[in-house]
Design a protein around this motif. Structure first.
Motif, PDB file in Angstrom:
ATOM      1  N   GLY A  51     -32.669  35.979  -6.922  1.00 53.69           N
ATOM      2  CA  GLY A  51     -31.218  35.593  -6.260  1.00 53.69           C
ATOM      3  C   GLY A  51     -30.902  34.038  -6.404  1.00 53.69           C
ATOM      4  N   SER A  52     -31.857  33.039  -6.425  1.00 56.86           N
ATOM      5  CA  SER A  52     -31.856  32.091  -6.707  1.00 56.86           C
ATOM      6  C   SER A  52     -30.532  31.527  -8.152  1.00 56.86           C
ATOM      7  CB  SER A  52     -33.169  31.427  -6.520  1.00 56.86           C
ATOM      8  OG  SER A  52     -33.930  31.018  -5.157  1.00 56.86           O
ATOM      9  N   ALA A  53     -30.809  32.045  -8.837  1.00 61.19           N
ATOM     10  CA  ALA A  53     -30.677  31.952 -10.126  1.00 61.19           C
ATOM     11  C   ALA A  53     -29.067  33.016 -10.542  1.00 61.19           C
ATOM     12  CB  ALA A  53     -31.659  32.797 -11.610  1.00 61.19           C
ATOM     13  N   VAL A  54     -29.036  33.217  -9.072  1.00 66.53           N
ATOM     14  CA  VAL A  54     -26.903  33.843  -9.137  1.00 66.53           C
ATOM     15  C   VAL A  54     -26.912  32.460  -8.679  1.00 66.53           C
ATOM     16  CG1 VAL A  54     -25.849  35.585  -8.569  1.00 66.53           C
ATOM     17  CG2 VAL A  54     -27.348  35.786  -9.830  1.00 66.53           C
ATOM     18  N   ASP A  55     -27.813  31.828  -7.731  1.00 64.91           N
ATOM     19  CA  ASP A  55     -26.569  30.891  -7.062  1.00 64.91           C
ATOM     20  C   ASP A  55     -26.196  29.945  -7.694  1.00 64.91           C
ATOM     21  OD1 ASP A  55     -26.584  32.427  -4.975  1.00 64.91           O
ATOM     22  OD2 ASP A  55     -27.861  31.726  -3.788  1.00 64.91           O
ATOM     23  N   GLN A  56     -27.590  29.251  -8.505  1.00 63.32           N
ATOM     24  CA  GLN A  56     -27.513  28.178  -9.140  1.00 63.32           C
ATOM     25  C   GLN A  56     -25.976  27.895 -10.586  1.00 63.32           C
ATOM     26  OE1 GLN A  56     -30.493  26.029 -10.217  1.00 63.32           O
ATOM     27  NE2 GLN A  56     -32.040  26.524  -8.846  1.00 63.32           N
ATOM     28  N   ALA A  57     -26.217  29.622 -11.073  1.00 61.78           N
ATOM     29  CA  ALA A  57     -25.442  30.143 -12.205  1.00 61.78           C
ATOM     30  C   ALA A  57     -23.657  30.068 -11.025  1.00 61.78           C
ATOM     31  CB  ALA A  57     -26.119  31.252 -12.566  1.00 61.78           C
ATOM     32  N   ALA A  58     -23.638  30.572 -10.435  1.00 61.81           N
ATOM     33  CA  ALA A  58     -22.502  30.249  -9.779  1.00 61.81           C
ATOM     34  C   ALA A  58     -21.991  28.915  -9.163  1.00 61.81           C
ATOM     35  CB  ALA A  58     -22.708  31.085  -8.525  1.00 61.81           C
ATOM     36  N   ALA A  59     -22.967  28.316  -8.706  1.00 57.47           N
ATOM     37  CA  ALA A  59     -22.712  26.579  -8.627  1.00 57.47           C
ATOM     38  C   ALA A  59     -22.300  25.935 -10.063  1.00 57.47           C
ATOM     39  CB  ALA A  59     -23.720  26.147  -7.613  1.00 57.47           C
ATOM     40  N   ASP A  60     -22.620  26.347 -11.023  1.00 55.90           N
ATOM     41  CA  ASP A  60     -22.260  25.636 -12.394  1.00 55.90           C
ATOM     42  C   ASP A  60     -20.912  26.385 -12.867  1.00 55.90           C
ATOM     43  OD1 ASP A  60     -25.119  24.479 -12.073  1.00 55.90           O
ATOM     44  OD2 ASP A  60     -25.592  25.692 -13.442  1.00 55.90           O
ATOM     45  N   TYR A 135     -20.311  53.051 -21.508  1.00 54.72           N
ATOM     46  CA  TYR A 135     -19.260  52.630 -20.549  1.00 54.72           C
ATOM     47  C   TYR A 135     -18.613  50.877 -21.799  1.00 54.72           C
ATOM     48  CZ  TYR A 135     -21.354  55.682 -17.343  1.00 54.72           C
ATOM     49  OH  TYR A 135     -21.911  57.050 -17.035  1.00 54.72           O
ATOM     50  N   GLY A 136     -19.503  50.679 -22.627  1.00 53.47           N
ATOM     51  CA  GLY A 136     -19.402  49.370 -23.504  1.00 53.47           C
ATOM     52  C   GLY A 136     -19.549  47.854 -22.777  1.00 53.47           C
ATOM     53  N   LEU A 137     -20.177  48.202 -21.644  1.00 52.38           N
ATOM     54  CA  LEU A 137     -20.154  47.271 -20.690  1.00 52.38           C
ATOM     55  C   LEU A 137     -21.719  46.343 -21.790  1.00 52.38           C
ATOM     56  CD1 LEU A 137     -20.931  48.398 -17.129  1.00 52.38           C
ATOM     57  CD2 LEU A 137     -19.774  46.638 -18.082  1.00 52.38           C
ATOM     58  N   LYS A 138     -21.121  45.121 -21.947  1.00 50.21           N
ATOM     59  CA  LYS A 138     -22.126  44.168 -22.357  1.00 50.21           C
ATOM     60  C   LYS A 138     -23.863  43.755 -21.738  1.00 50.21           C
ATOM     61  CE  LYS A 138     -20.536  40.242 -22.721  1.00 50.21           C
ATOM     62  NZ  LYS A 138     -20.760  39.011 -22.772  1.00 50.21           N
ATOM     63  N   THR A 139     -24.691  44.245 -21.830  1.00 49.36           N
ATOM     64  CA  THR A 139     -26.311  44.752 -20.967  1.00 49.36           C
ATOM     65  C   THR A 139     -27.059  43.854 -21.630  1.00 49.36           C
ATOM     66  OG1 THR A 139     -26.612  46.623 -22.588  1.00 49.36           O
ATOM     67  CG2 THR A 139     -25.397  47.152 -20.396  1.00 49.36           C
ATOM     68  N   PHE A 140     -28.638  43.308 -20.597  1.00 48.07           N
ATOM     69  CA  PHE A 140     -29.620  42.557 -20.130  1.00 48.07           C
ATOM     70  C   PHE A 140     -30.060  42.734 -20.012  1.00 48.07           C
ATOM     71  CE2 PHE A 140     -25.875  40.108 -22.250  1.00 48.07           C
ATOM     72  CZ  PHE A 140     -25.466  39.815 -22.724  1.00 48.07           C
ATOM     73  N   LEU A 141     -31.324  42.499 -20.211  1.00 49.93           N
ATOM     74  CA  LEU A 141     -32.807  42.149 -19.035  1.00 49.93           C
ATOM     75  C   LEU A 141     -33.454  41.224 -19.032  1.00 49.93           C
ATOM     76  CD1 LEU A 141     -34.728  44.148 -17.596  1.00 49.93           C
ATOM     77  CD2 LEU A 141     -35.777  44.979 -19.869  1.00 49.93           C
ATOM     78  N   MET A 142     -33.192  40.377 -18.083  1.00 48.45           N
ATOM     79  CA  MET A 142     -34.501  39.055 -17.727  1.00 48.45           C
ATOM     80  C   MET A 142     -35.746  39.272 -17.169  1.00 48.45           C
ATOM     81  SD  MET A 142     -31.611  36.587 -16.272  1.00 48.45           S
ATOM     82  CE  MET A 142     -31.756  36.599 -14.399  1.00 48.45           C
ATOM     83  N   PRO A 143     -36.927  38.584 -18.055  1.00 51.89           N
ATOM     84  CA  PRO A 143     -38.159  38.668 -16.924  1.00 51.89           C
ATOM     85  C   PRO A 143     -38.099  37.396 -15.728  1.00 51.89           C
ATOM     86  CG  PRO A 143     -38.404  37.148 -18.461  1.00 51.89           C
ATOM     87  CD  PRO A 143     -37.039  37.943 -18.514  1.00 51.89           C
ATOM     88  N   THR A 144     -38.358  37.494 -14.310  1.00 52.92           N
ATOM     89  CA  THR A 144     -37.824  36.471 -13.535  1.00 52.92           C
ATOM     90  C   THR A 144     -39.214  35.941 -12.785  1.00 52.92           C
ATOM     91  OG1 THR A 144     -38.399  37.985 -11.539  1.00 52.92           O
ATOM     92  CG2 THR A 144     -36.194  38.359 -11.901  1.00 52.92           C
ATOM     93  N   SER A 240     -39.474  29.402 -13.391  1.00 50.48           N
ATOM     94  CA  SER A 240     -38.726  31.203 -13.449  1.00 50.48           C
ATOM     95  C   SER A 240     -37.526  30.683 -13.161  1.00 50.48           C
ATOM     96  CB  SER A 240     -39.535  31.242 -12.676  1.00 50.48           C
ATOM     97  OG  SER A 240     -40.700  31.591 -13.116  1.00 50.48           O
ATOM     98  N   VAL A 241     -37.172  30.345 -12.296  1.00 51.04           N
ATOM     99  CA  VAL A 241     -35.751  30.118 -11.713  1.00 51.04           C
ATOM    100  C   VAL A 241     -35.264  29.343 -13.025  1.00 51.04           C
ATOM    101  CG1 VAL A 241     -34.047  28.660  -9.911  1.00 51.04           C
ATOM    102  CG2 VAL A 241     -35.939  30.346  -9.129  1.00 51.04           C
ATOM    103  N   ALA A 242     -35.124  28.142 -13.190  1.00 47.56           N
ATOM    104  CA  ALA A 242     -34.860  27.682 -13.955  1.00 47.56           C
ATOM    105  C   ALA A 242     -34.332  28.293 -15.247  1.00 47.56           C
ATOM    106  CB  ALA A 242     -35.148  26.021 -14.795  1.00 47.56           C
ATOM    107  N   GLN A 243     -35.532  28.692 -16.612  1.00 46.78           N
ATOM    108  CA  GLN A 243     -34.895  30.215 -17.349  1.00 46.78           C
ATOM    109  C   GLN A 243     -34.220  31.455 -16.832  1.00 46.78           C
ATOM    110  OE1 GLN A 243     -38.644  31.736 -20.140  1.00 46.78           O
ATOM    111  NE2 GLN A 243     -38.336  33.303 -18.828  1.00 46.78           N
ATOM    112  N   ALA A 244     -34.044  31.429 -15.927  1.00 48.10           N
ATOM    113  CA  ALA A 244     -33.856  32.383 -15.163  1.00 48.10           C
ATOM    114  C   ALA A 244     -31.972  31.482 -15.399  1.00 48.10           C
ATOM    115  CB  ALA A 244     -33.491  33.249 -14.179  1.00 48.10           C
ATOM    116  N   VAL A 245     -31.593  30.647 -14.845  1.00 48.46           N
ATOM    117  CA  VAL A 245     -30.169  30.663 -14.792  1.00 48.46           C
ATOM    118  C   VAL A 245     -29.911  30.070 -16.182  1.00 48.46           C
ATOM    119  CG1 VAL A 245     -28.924  28.326 -14.091  1.00 48.46           C
ATOM    120  CG2 VAL A 245     -30.458  28.602 -12.688  1.00 48.46           C
TER     121      VAL A 245
END
Length: 260
Positions: A51-60, A135-144, A240-245
């Motif tokens: 959640g923190s990573a999503v918030d920071q990425a959105a702020a970017d 479905y043709g989506l771009k799909t990814f898996l990342m650790p938290t 961890s948050v920095a890597q996720a962002v």
């Protein structure tokens, strides 16, 4: 502004989502983590860090939203222990693929699983390909949770076997939710004999093996929780948050056409 997708009205999703939109789903777990950690340890990793990573990425400036974190996942390696709630592999597989179907219907173009439980990893890698195919989506898996050394002078020694309920997970929960940790019940639960194998083991060793957490003793822990500190937990959290962002920024510019 909240990035929780479920707080939007349906017509707003239909109007605003494009193939540039990224949707993130956390995958946690409710499972035994020994006598010193809560059952929701992996859920906390996925939900809080993701959640923190999503918030920071959105702020970017990224067009990114998050769906609620999945609490019940593939935790059958801990099914022997009271408190664990797990899904069969095929139930989780179908659930995640159908989430992909829904994200595609929303009009988004990318689906990311932000994973806090190692037992989900292999299955989610299969899920990525299936959603991509259907479905043709771009799909990814990342650790938290990032793997990073402890602060200088803290001398962490788990012989590369701290994979479940050990120093890292205990430290990060100490940082995020210290009231949920009971270090008076922590012990060193490192399978020393396993560290002597040259090829068999965890953490990218060339030969893996099937296991249940009580294979390593009645505590069901693999690692040394006695070495946990809140200082190490803070470092793990920030890294961890920095890597996720940073990962989300790479995901946003990833193009399959450039890898062919």
């Amino acid at each position: 502004m909240s990035r929780n997708l479920v707080e939007l009205a349906g017509p707003d999703v239909a109007a605003d989502f494009t193939r540039e939109t990224i949707v993130v789903v956390g995958t946690g777990a409710i499972e035994h983590h020994g006598p010193h950690l809560p059952l929701n340890t992996d859920y906390l990793l996925a939900d809080t860090i993701g959640g923190s990573a999503v918030d920071q990425a959105a702020a970017d400036g990224l067009d990114i939203w998050r769906l609620p974190t999945l609490a019940f996942t593939k935790s059958d390696e801990h099914s022997w222990a009271p408190g664990t709630v797990w899904l069969d592999w095929d139930t989780m597989y179908k659930t995640c693929v159908e989430i992909g179907r829904a994200v595609n219907t929303m009009g988004a173009g990318t689906l990311v699983f932000a994973n806090g439980h190692g037992g989900n990893t292999a299955l989610l890698q299969v899920v990525l390909r299936e959603i991509r195919k259907l479905y043709g989506l771009k799909t990814f898996l990342m650790p938290t949770l990032i793997r990073t050394p402890p602060p200088a002078g803290e001398g962490l020694d788990e012989r590369n076997l701290g994979i479940h309920g050990g120093a890292a997970e205990t430290s990060i929960v100490l940082h995020m939710r210290p009231e949920l940790v009971d270090l008076s019940r922590a012990e060193r639960w490192v399978p020393e004999h396993l560290a002597d194998f040259e090829y068999i083991g965890f953490n990218a060793m060339p030969v893996s093996f099937g296991w249940l957490s009580n294979d390593f003793g009645p505590a069901g822990v693999v690692g040394d929780a006695t070495q946990a500190t809140s200082a190490f937990g803070e470092r793990l959290y920030d890294a961890s948050v920095a890597q996720a962002v940073a990962s989300l920024h790479e995901i946003a510019r990833f193009d399959h056409k450039q890898i062919g």
